[in-house]
Design a protein around this motif. Structure first.
Motif, mmCIF file in Angstrom:
data_model
loop_
_atom_site.group_PDB
_atom_site.id
_atom_site.type_symbol
_atom_site.label_atom_id
_atom_site.label_comp_id
_atom_site.label_asym_id
_atom_site.label_seq_id
_atom_site.Cartn_x
_atom_site.Cartn_y
_atom_site.Cartn_z
ATOM 1 N N SER A 144 40.753 31.373 62.463
ATOM 2 C CA SER A 144 42.002 31.829 61.863
ATOM 3 C C SER A 144 41.694 32.025 60.473
ATOM 4 O O SER A 144 42.461 32.816 59.726
ATOM 5 C CB SER A 144 42.976 30.803 62.377
ATOM 6 O OG SER A 144 42.606 29.453 61.838
ATOM 7 N N LEU A 145 41.182 31.152 59.958
ATOM 8 C CA LEU A 145 40.887 31.239 58.389
ATOM 9 C C LEU A 145 40.075 32.395 57.908
ATOM 10 O O LEU A 145 40.649 33.100 57.116
ATOM 11 C CB LEU A 145 40.329 30.017 58.103
ATOM 12 C CG LEU A 145 39.640 29.920 56.164
ATOM 13 C CD1 LEU A 145 40.695 30.223 55.537
ATOM 14 C CD2 LEU A 145 38.924 28.760 56.085
ATOM 15 N N VAL A 146 39.121 32.599 58.745
ATOM 16 C CA VAL A 146 38.121 34.115 58.620
ATOM 17 C C VAL A 146 39.111 35.262 58.485
ATOM 18 O O VAL A 146 39.004 36.208 57.673
ATOM 19 C CB VAL A 146 37.188 34.049 59.354
ATOM 20 C CG1 VAL A 146 36.463 35.252 59.455
ATOM 21 C CG2 VAL A 146 35.985 32.801 59.236
ATOM 22 N N LYS A 147 40.057 35.226 59.600
ATOM 23 C CA LYS A 147 40.973 36.378 59.965
ATOM 24 C C LYS A 147 41.993 36.559 58.614
ATOM 25 O O LYS A 147 42.122 37.575 58.268
ATOM 26 C CB LYS A 147 41.714 36.287 61.228
ATOM 27 C CG LYS A 147 40.792 36.593 62.279
ATOM 28 C CD LYS A 147 41.686 36.627 63.593
ATOM 29 C CE LYS A 147 40.916 36.932 64.811
ATOM 30 N NZ LYS A 147 41.778 36.835 65.889
ATOM 31 N N SER A 148 42.256 35.288 58.153
ATOM 32 C CA SER A 148 43.212 35.580 56.937
ATOM 33 C C SER A 148 42.537 36.144 55.828
ATOM 34 O O SER A 148 43.314 36.387 54.873
ATOM 35 C CB SER A 148 43.938 34.021 56.824
ATOM 36 O OG SER A 148 42.974 33.117 55.952
ATOM 37 N N LEU A 167 39.344 41.077 50.792
ATOM 38 C CA LEU A 167 38.081 40.568 51.118
ATOM 39 C C LEU A 167 37.767 41.355 52.443
ATOM 40 O O LEU A 167 38.630 41.737 53.372
ATOM 41 C CB LEU A 167 37.776 39.216 51.318
ATOM 42 C CG LEU A 167 38.213 38.312 50.344
ATOM 43 C CD1 LEU A 167 38.007 36.718 50.795
ATOM 44 C CD2 LEU A 167 37.472 38.731 48.985
ATOM 45 N N ALA A 168 36.538 42.192 52.536
ATOM 46 C CA ALA A 168 36.030 42.860 53.683
ATOM 47 C C ALA A 168 35.498 41.535 54.603
ATOM 48 O O ALA A 168 34.323 40.929 54.061
ATOM 49 C CB ALA A 168 35.043 43.795 53.296
ATOM 50 N N VAL A 169 35.633 41.483 55.702
ATOM 51 C CA VAL A 169 35.372 40.375 56.540
ATOM 52 C C VAL A 169 34.725 41.083 57.862
ATOM 53 O O VAL A 169 35.105 41.865 58.759
ATOM 54 C CB VAL A 169 36.510 39.561 57.028
ATOM 55 C CG1 VAL A 169 35.909 38.332 58.127
ATOM 56 C CG2 VAL A 169 36.935 38.932 56.025
ATOM 57 N N TYR A 170 33.320 40.776 58.067
ATOM 58 C CA TYR A 170 32.552 40.941 59.462
ATOM 59 C C TYR A 170 31.768 39.949 59.957
ATOM 60 O O TYR A 170 31.628 38.749 59.330
ATOM 61 C CB TYR A 170 31.649 41.947 58.868
ATOM 62 C CG TYR A 170 31.865 43.287 58.068
ATOM 63 C CD1 TYR A 170 32.374 44.405 58.787
ATOM 64 C CD2 TYR A 170 32.232 43.492 56.517
ATOM 65 C CE1 TYR A 170 32.686 45.657 58.210
ATOM 66 C CE2 TYR A 170 32.795 44.515 56.054
ATOM 67 C CZ TYR A 170 33.019 45.511 56.953
ATOM 68 O OH TYR A 170 33.471 46.812 56.597
ATOM 69 N N GLY A 182 38.638 40.064 67.225
ATOM 70 C CA GLY A 182 39.524 40.836 66.522
ATOM 71 C C GLY A 182 39.064 41.172 65.058
ATOM 72 O O GLY A 182 39.815 41.689 64.406
ATOM 73 N N LEU A 183 37.574 41.021 64.878
ATOM 74 C CA LEU A 183 36.983 41.459 63.799
ATOM 75 C C LEU A 183 35.849 42.481 63.997
ATOM 76 O O LEU A 183 35.348 42.325 64.900
ATOM 77 C CB LEU A 183 36.728 40.062 62.885
ATOM 78 C CG LEU A 183 37.561 39.096 62.339
ATOM 79 C CD1 LEU A 183 37.132 38.035 61.849
ATOM 80 C CD2 LEU A 183 38.285 39.890 61.316
ATOM 81 N N TRP A 233 34.675 25.692 49.742
ATOM 82 C CA TRP A 233 34.258 26.908 48.970
ATOM 83 C C TRP A 233 35.461 27.794 48.671
ATOM 84 O O TRP A 233 35.961 28.347 47.560
ATOM 85 C CB TRP A 233 32.937 27.416 49.283
ATOM 86 C CG TRP A 233 32.784 28.777 48.405
ATOM 87 C CD1 TRP A 233 32.154 29.020 47.240
ATOM 88 C CD2 TRP A 233 33.026 30.116 48.686
ATOM 89 N NE1 TRP A 233 31.882 30.238 46.869
ATOM 90 C CE2 TRP A 233 32.553 30.764 47.544
ATOM 91 C CE3 TRP A 233 33.869 30.678 49.761
ATOM 92 C CZ2 TRP A 233 32.893 32.123 47.703
ATOM 93 C CZ3 TRP A 233 33.923 31.956 49.683
ATOM 94 C CH2 TRP A 233 33.556 32.970 48.635
ATOM 95 N N VAL A 234 36.016 28.291 49.905
ATOM 96 C CA VAL A 234 37.178 29.162 49.968
ATOM 97 C C VAL A 234 38.350 28.833 49.072
ATOM 98 O O VAL A 234 38.912 29.748 48.595
ATOM 99 C CB VAL A 234 37.315 29.724 51.354
ATOM 100 C CG1 VAL A 234 38.297 28.868 52.161
ATOM 101 C CG2 VAL A 234 37.839 31.057 51.286
ATOM 102 N N SER A 235 38.472 27.714 49.105
ATOM 103 C CA SER A 235 39.622 27.017 48.454
ATOM 104 C C SER A 235 39.365 27.386 46.726
ATOM 105 O O SER A 235 40.472 27.246 46.211
ATOM 106 C CB SER A 235 39.990 25.636 48.843
ATOM 107 O OG SER A 235 39.017 24.735 48.190
#
Length: 124
Positions: A41-45, A51-54, A66-67, A120-122
Motif C-alpha cells: 500500500s505504501l509503494v502504491k501511494s 515517483l515512477a514505481v515498478y 496493480g503496478l 528512508w521514504v519518510s
C-alpha cells in the motif's frame, strides 16, 4: 511520452516527461506480499508523489499487484533498460539481499535495503 513494456515493447501508459525518482522493488523478501517489510500500500501511494514505481521480480506474489511488473531475464539489464526509457533525477532499487545491492550497483542505481525503506521514504 508513453511508457514501454520492456517485455513486449507495447506502449503502456502516459508518463510525465521526467520523474523526481524511479523506484524499482524486488518482491520476495522486500514487499509484504512477498514476506518482506515494505507495505505494498505504501509503494502504491508513491506514484502520487511524482515517483515512477515498478516491480522488478519474477515472483508470482507480485504478478497481480496493480503496478507495472518486469520479470527480469537479467536484473541488471532490466534496471539498465528502465533507466534508458524512463527519465528521472534518481534511480533507486529496493531489495533485501546483497545480490540485489550488487545488481543496483552494476546498473548505476542507488540501493536501499527493504528493512530501511519505510524510514528512508519518510525523509524523501
Amino acid at each position: 511520452m508513453f511508457g514501454v513494456c520492456l517485455s513486449c515493447g507495447k506502449q503502456v501508459a502516459p508518463l510525465p516527461s521526467r520523474f523526481t525518482a524511479v523506484l524499482a522493488f524486488d518482491c520476495d523478501g522486500t514487499l509484504d506480499v512477498g514476506g518482506g517489510p515494505v507495505p505494498l500500500s505504501l509503494v502504491k501511494s508513491l506514484s502520487s508523489m511524482g515517483l515512477a514505481v515498478y516491480i522488478v521480480s519474477s515472483s508470482r506474489a507480485c504478478a497481480n499487484c496493480g503496478l507495472p511488473v518486469y520479470a527480469p531475464y537479467d536484473r541488471v539489464s532490466t534496471l539498465m533498460d528502465l533507466k534508458r526509457v524512463v527519465e528521472a533525477d534518481r534511480y533507486i532499487y529496493v531489495g533485501d539481499l546483497p545480490g540485489d545491492a550488487e545488481a543496483a550497483r552494476q546498473a548505476g542505481w542507488e540501493f536501499i535495503y527493504a528493512k530501511d525503506f519505510t524510514r528512508w521514504v519518510s525523509t524523501f
